[in-house]
Design an enzyme around this catalytic site. Sequence first.
Site, short mmCIF file in Angstrom:
data_model
loop_
_atom_site.label_atom_id
_atom_site.label_comp_id
_atom_site.label_asym_id
_atom_site.label_seq_id
_atom_site.Cartn_x
_atom_site.Cartn_y
_atom_site.Cartn_z
N HIS A 13 1.72 2.97 -3.36
CA HIS A 13 0.78 3.82 -4.08
C HIS A 13 1.19 5.29 -4.08
O HIS A 13 1.08 5.97 -5.10
CB HIS A 13 -0.61 3.73 -3.44
CG HIS A 13 -1.46 2.62 -3.97
ND1 HIS A 13 -2.06 2.67 -5.20
CD2 HIS A 13 -1.84 1.44 -3.42
CE1 HIS A 13 -2.76 1.56 -5.40
NE2 HIS A 13 -2.63 0.80 -4.34
N ASP B 34 -7.39 -5.59 -4.72
CA ASP B 34 -7.14 -4.53 -5.67
C ASP B 34 -7.43 -4.95 -7.10
O ASP B 34 -7.74 -4.12 -7.96
CB ASP B 34 -5.69 -4.06 -5.58
CG ASP B 34 -5.43 -3.16 -4.39
OD1 ASP B 34 -6.40 -2.62 -3.84
OD2 ASP B 34 -4.25 -3.02 -4.00
N GLN C 205 0.82 -1.21 0.00
CA GLN C 205 0.00 0.00 0.00
C GLN C 205 0.85 1.26 0.00
O GLN C 205 0.49 2.27 -0.60
CB GLN C 205 -0.96 -0.01 1.20
CG GLN C 205 -2.01 -1.09 1.11
CD GLN C 205 -2.79 -1.07 -0.20
OE1 GLN C 205 -3.47 -0.10 -0.52
NE2 GLN C 205 -2.66 -2.13 -0.98
N HIS D 226 -54.00 18.85 4.88
CA HIS D 226 -53.57 17.49 4.58
C HIS D 226 -54.72 16.51 4.79
O HIS D 226 -54.98 15.63 3.97
CB HIS D 226 -52.39 17.08 5.49
CG HIS D 226 -51.07 17.64 5.06
ND1 HIS D 226 -50.82 18.98 4.95
CD2 HIS D 226 -49.91 17.01 4.72
CE1 HIS D 226 -49.56 19.17 4.56
NE2 HIS D 226 -48.99 17.98 4.42
N GLU E 290 -9.45 1.89 5.43
CA GLU E 290 -9.93 1.58 4.08
C GLU E 290 -9.80 0.07 3.83
O GLU E 290 -10.75 -0.59 3.44
CB GLU E 290 -9.11 2.35 3.05
CG GLU E 290 -9.47 2.03 1.62
CD GLU E 290 -8.47 2.61 0.63
OE1 GLU E 290 -8.82 2.71 -0.56
OE2 GLU E 290 -7.33 2.94 1.03
N HIS E 291 -8.61 -0.46 4.05
CA HIS E 291 -8.36 -1.90 3.94
C HIS E 291 -7.92 -2.40 5.32
O HIS E 291 -7.00 -1.84 5.90
CB HIS E 291 -7.22 -2.20 2.96
CG HIS E 291 -7.36 -1.59 1.61
ND1 HIS E 291 -6.74 -0.39 1.27
CD2 HIS E 291 -8.05 -1.98 0.51
CE1 HIS E 291 -7.03 -0.10 0.01
NE2 HIS E 291 -7.82 -1.04 -0.47
#
Length: 439
Positions: free
Chosen positions: A262, A362, A259, A421, A328-329
């Site tokens: 990235h 991924d 990771q 109403h 996230e992961h």
Amino acid sequence: MIRRLDLRHDDTQDLPRAPLDVARALDVVAPLCDDVRDRGEVAVLDYGERFDGVRPTSLRVAREHLVDALAGLDPAIRAALEVSIARLRVTCEAELESTVVTTVAEGATVERRIVPMSRVGLYVPGGLAPLVSSVVMNTVPAQVAGVGSIALATPPQAEFGGLPHPTILAACELLGIEEVYAAGGAQAVAMLAHGTLATGGDVRPVDLVTGPGNIYVAAAKRHLRGTVAIDSEAGPTEIAVVADDTADAAFVAADLISQSEHDPNAASVLITASEDLAAAVESELARQVPRARHHERITTSLAGPQSAIVLVRDLDHAVEVADAYAAEHLEIQTADSAAVAARITNAGAIFVGGFTPVSLGDYAAGSNHVLPTAGCACHSSGLSVRAFVKNVHVVTYTEAALREVGHHVVALAEAEDLPSHGAAVSARTGAPARAGEST
């Protein structure tokens, strides 16, 4: 290389986070988005030239470039894309909800109708790496949902004469996406949200923008929410690994590195109660990082304030910390990984066991990798087919069914001091109007 953060005796310490947050990036992004709204395609091209170092001759990528890119695609990459597409499509088709009709009383039905979005915009990053997998992750659920019009934006590349990366174009052609724009960053999100018709361009606005990106893409999505729907604020990637002393330190280190590859702002976090594992992972990082192709980027990420080895008291505490972090992961590498995973509440996606690395998700697990970051997993979900559909209630009552329940409507309307109403029901049922009602 990676710092230790000891939470065993102090739960008040901040968890590792990147110093640049979406709120701060809004100051940069808001005027840019407004400029795209006001000047349209010229503004998008101007920002592309400024940030991407190239000014495409046209924002719209001609179909011939898509066809040529697919024809020149490495057969091994094409085969891998086809597997990724097929596995994700199976998952999406299983997730797609059906229209449901409920009979609440005789002659009274409520239908929950599933309606696909009319037009969506997909964003695919292309900065430090051409994320061809994001073409798949965005497109397949939209197609399964039945979206009628799909536009995809991805940054122009100076290396390819202002066209997006050819692998991304090939994936678009493979998936049948013909409306592709050479536009990246916050300006691309603004272009999709506002469209350019009002400024003499050809881009029609979309109803929804999805896809990951850098912190500025996430900020643009936040700024434009309301003008357009968004999936989530998917910014720089992050991984957390909950592991005990049964975990393989080489596996854990490899996953943290994967990771960090990235982005220099990517976050890699190990949460463990085992000092022996922490030390072993540190040793593995020292061994593996120098061998990595992008070792400089990885080193920056691992050394940043967003990355750490977090020491906790025990496995229960590890679960608490993981939920607070809302990764996230999230990988679970423990003696009983499935049981621990079942206790997790906050995560974009959970990867269970030593042989389920994040990198599988991924590309080819069948799951989606467009996931909420920066703690947003406590309230947001990853991208799925559900993001591309709306639920519409269709209510049908016969006269008899309305008569049966009408007096309850009148009573509640009176309770809210909204007598008209109730009158709308009384006019149909013939029931006497109450004081103040119009007939």
